[in-house]
Design a protein around this motif. Structure first.
Motif, short mmCIF file in Angstrom:
data_model
loop_
_atom_site.label_atom_id
_atom_site.label_comp_id
_atom_site.label_asym_id
_atom_site.label_seq_id
_atom_site.Cartn_x
_atom_site.Cartn_y
_atom_site.Cartn_z
N PHE A 1 0.85 -1.19 0.00
CA PHE A 1 0.00 0.00 0.00
C PHE A 1 0.89 1.24 0.00
O PHE A 1 2.10 1.17 0.23
CB PHE A 1 -0.94 0.02 1.21
N SER A 2 0.28 2.37 -0.28
CA SER A 2 1.01 3.63 -0.32
C SER A 2 1.12 4.22 1.08
O SER A 2 0.11 4.43 1.76
CB SER A 2 0.30 4.62 -1.24
N ALA A 3 2.35 4.50 1.50
CA ALA A 3 2.56 5.13 2.80
C ALA A 3 1.88 6.50 2.84
O ALA A 3 1.31 6.90 3.86
CB ALA A 3 4.05 5.27 3.09
N HIS A 4 1.92 7.20 1.72
CA HIS A 4 1.29 8.52 1.66
C HIS A 4 -0.23 8.42 1.85
O HIS A 4 -0.82 9.22 2.58
CB HIS A 4 1.60 9.20 0.33
N ASP A 5 -0.85 7.43 1.21
CA ASP A 5 -2.30 7.28 1.33
C ASP A 5 -2.70 6.98 2.77
O ASP A 5 -3.68 7.54 3.28
CB ASP A 5 -2.79 6.16 0.41
N LEU A 6 -1.97 6.10 3.42
CA LEU A 6 -2.29 5.76 4.81
C LEU A 6 -2.07 6.97 5.72
O LEU A 6 -2.91 7.28 6.57
CB LEU A 6 -1.44 4.59 5.28
N ALA A 7 -0.95 7.66 5.52
CA ALA A 7 -0.64 8.83 6.34
C ALA A 7 -1.67 9.93 6.12
O ALA A 7 -2.09 10.60 7.07
CB ALA A 7 0.76 9.34 6.02
N ASP A 8 -2.10 10.10 4.89
CA ASP A 8 -3.09 11.14 4.60
C ASP A 8 -4.41 10.82 5.27
O ASP A 8 -5.10 11.73 5.75
CB ASP A 8 -3.28 11.25 3.08
N ARG A 9 -4.75 9.53 5.33
CA ARG A 9 -6.00 9.12 5.98
C ARG A 9 -5.93 9.38 7.50
O ARG A 9 -6.91 9.81 8.12
CB ARG A 9 -6.27 7.64 5.69
N LEU A 10 -4.77 9.13 8.09
CA LEU A 10 -4.64 9.21 9.54
C LEU A 10 -4.33 10.62 10.07
O LEU A 10 -4.83 11.01 11.12
CB LEU A 10 -3.55 8.24 10.02
N VAL A 11 -3.50 11.37 9.34
CA VAL A 11 -3.08 12.69 9.86
C VAL A 11 -3.19 13.80 8.82
O VAL A 11 -2.80 14.93 9.08
CB VAL A 11 -1.63 12.64 10.40
N GLY A 12 -3.71 13.46 7.63
CA GLY A 12 -3.72 14.44 6.55
C GLY A 12 -4.46 15.72 6.88
O GLY A 12 -3.98 16.83 6.58
N GLU A 13 -5.62 15.59 7.49
CA GLU A 13 -6.42 16.79 7.81
C GLU A 13 -5.68 17.70 8.78
O GLU A 13 -5.66 18.93 8.61
CB GLU A 13 -7.77 16.37 8.40
N GLU A 14 -5.06 17.11 9.79
CA GLU A 14 -4.32 17.90 10.76
C GLU A 14 -3.12 18.57 10.10
O GLU A 14 -2.83 19.75 10.36
CB GLU A 14 -3.85 17.02 11.92
N VAL A 15 -2.43 17.84 9.24
CA VAL A 15 -1.26 18.39 8.55
C VAL A 15 -1.66 19.58 7.69
O VAL A 15 -1.00 20.63 7.70
CB VAL A 15 -0.57 17.31 7.69
N ARG A 16 -2.74 19.43 6.95
CA ARG A 16 -3.17 20.54 6.09
C ARG A 16 -3.58 21.76 6.93
O ARG A 16 -3.36 22.90 6.52
CB ARG A 16 -4.32 20.07 5.19
N GLY A 17 -4.16 21.50 8.10
CA GLY A 17 -4.52 22.61 8.97
C GLY A 17 -3.30 23.37 9.46
O GLY A 17 -3.29 24.61 9.48
N VAL A 18 -2.27 22.63 9.85
CA VAL A 18 -1.05 23.27 10.33
C VAL A 18 -0.34 23.99 9.18
O VAL A 18 0.12 25.13 9.34
CB VAL A 18 -0.10 22.22 10.96
N GLN A 19 -0.25 23.34 8.03
CA GLN A 19 0.40 23.97 6.89
C GLN A 19 -0.33 25.25 6.48
O GLN A 19 0.29 26.26 6.12
CB GLN A 19 0.46 23.00 5.71
N SER A 20 -1.66 25.22 6.54
CA SER A 20 -2.45 26.40 6.21
C SER A 20 -2.18 27.53 7.20
O SER A 20 -2.06 28.70 6.81
CB SER A 20 -3.93 26.04 6.20
N ALA A 21 -2.07 27.18 8.48
CA ALA A 21 -1.79 28.18 9.50
C ALA A 21 -0.40 28.78 9.32
O ALA A 21 -0.20 29.99 9.46
CB ALA A 21 -1.93 27.57 10.89
N ILE A 22 0.58 27.93 9.00
CA ILE A 22 1.94 28.41 8.76
C ILE A 22 1.95 29.38 7.57
O ILE A 22 2.56 30.46 7.62
CB ILE A 22 2.89 27.23 8.50
N ALA A 23 1.26 28.98 6.49
CA ALA A 23 1.19 29.85 5.32
C ALA A 23 0.50 31.17 5.65
O ALA A 23 0.88 32.23 5.14
CB ALA A 23 0.45 29.14 4.19
N ALA A 24 -0.51 31.11 6.52
CA ALA A 24 -1.24 32.33 6.89
C ALA A 24 -0.34 33.31 7.64
O ALA A 24 -0.42 34.52 7.44
CB ALA A 24 -2.45 31.97 7.74
N VAL A 25 0.52 32.78 8.51
CA VAL A 25 1.46 33.64 9.24
C VAL A 25 2.42 34.32 8.27
O VAL A 25 2.67 35.53 8.34
CB VAL A 25 2.24 32.83 10.30
N LYS A 26 2.97 33.53 7.36
CA LYS A 26 3.92 34.08 6.38
C LYS A 26 3.25 35.10 5.47
O LYS A 26 3.83 36.13 5.12
CB LYS A 26 4.54 32.95 5.56
#
Length: 235
Positions: free
Chosen positions: A178-203
């Motif tokens: 299976f794809s490590a990316h697919d599993l990781a996205d299912r488990l933590v993807g939403e949280e990661v995108r939230g953090v990345q969005s917040a980081i981008a917002a600060v910049k």
């Protein structure tokens, strides 16, 4: 003698690692600071405009024609802008330094939240649970690993997911079930995108304030800077 194998630079920074809630809170603070900076610039502009209006009104009361009134207003505005730029310099740069410091503080956090896989890989590090999972899964067949991945996704078991990613990372790419990316996205993807969005917002907040200050100091808009920021926002 053979040359030693090259090592990859880690680009380690001295910035602290911020938790998810801290990053999101910092984004909110940065947005408020950027808004406050914009209000400061608006206030400075209003003061300059008021002085220009006073000069024009004074010329009108003295009976000068509209052309002279406009000339007096332009001269007063130019003089006021130079004075205000000097007097407000420390205040404006204090705001900008705060926003830049907020953006700079996220350097390490941005590296650690670069992708769902890198975030999932940290789940349960050093815990007996993670160690036990990896020991049990090492040497497992394709079907067993795939079923374990389905279980991790269905139960939102991040530690099991991290152990699975560690195990299949040692396998040839074409043999991975299976794809490590697919599993990781299912488990933590939403949280990661939230953090990345917040980081981008600060910049973005910091860059928006910098652009506003540049335009104000120049007394004109800078279309290229606005376009670059718009593209970043879209991305």
């Amino acid at each position: 003698m053979a040359d030693p194998a090259p090592s990859l630079p880690l680009n380690i920074t001295d910035r602290p690692i911020l938790a998810t809630a801290e990053v999101i809170s910092l984004a909110e603070v940065a947005a408020r600071r950027a808004e406050k900076f914009g209000q400061l610039i608006d206030t400075l502009d209003a003061g300059i405009a008021a002085r220009a209006t006073d000069a024009s009104d004074s010329m009108a009361r003295a009976g000068f024609d509209p052309k002279d009134q406009r000339a007096a207003a332009d001269k007063a505005a130019a003089t006021a802008r130079r004075e205000v730029a000097t007097n407000s310099s420390d205040t404006r740069w204090a705001h900008l330094k705060e926003l830049n410091a907020a953006a700079d503080s996220l350097a390490t956090t941005a590296q650690l939240w670069a992708s769902p896989v890198s975030v999932l890989a940290r789940a349960g590090l050093g815990t007996p649970e993670r160690t036990n999972y990896q020991q049990q899964l090492t040497g497992s067949g394709i079907v067993e690993l795939k079923n374990a991945a389905l279980l991790a996704a269905a139960t939102n078991n991040k530690v099991l997911g991290a152990a699975l990613v560690a195990v299949i990372d040692r396998m040839p790419a074409r043999s991975r079930p299976f794809s490590a990316h697919d599993l990781a996205d299912r488990l933590v993807g939403e949280e990661v995108r939230g953090v990345q969005s917040a980081i981008a917002a600060v910049k973005t907040a910091a860059q928006r304030a910098i652009n506003r200050n540049r335009e104000w100091e120049a007394g004109r808009s800078r279309p290229l800077d606005r376009l670059k920021l718009a593209i970043k926002d879209k991305d």
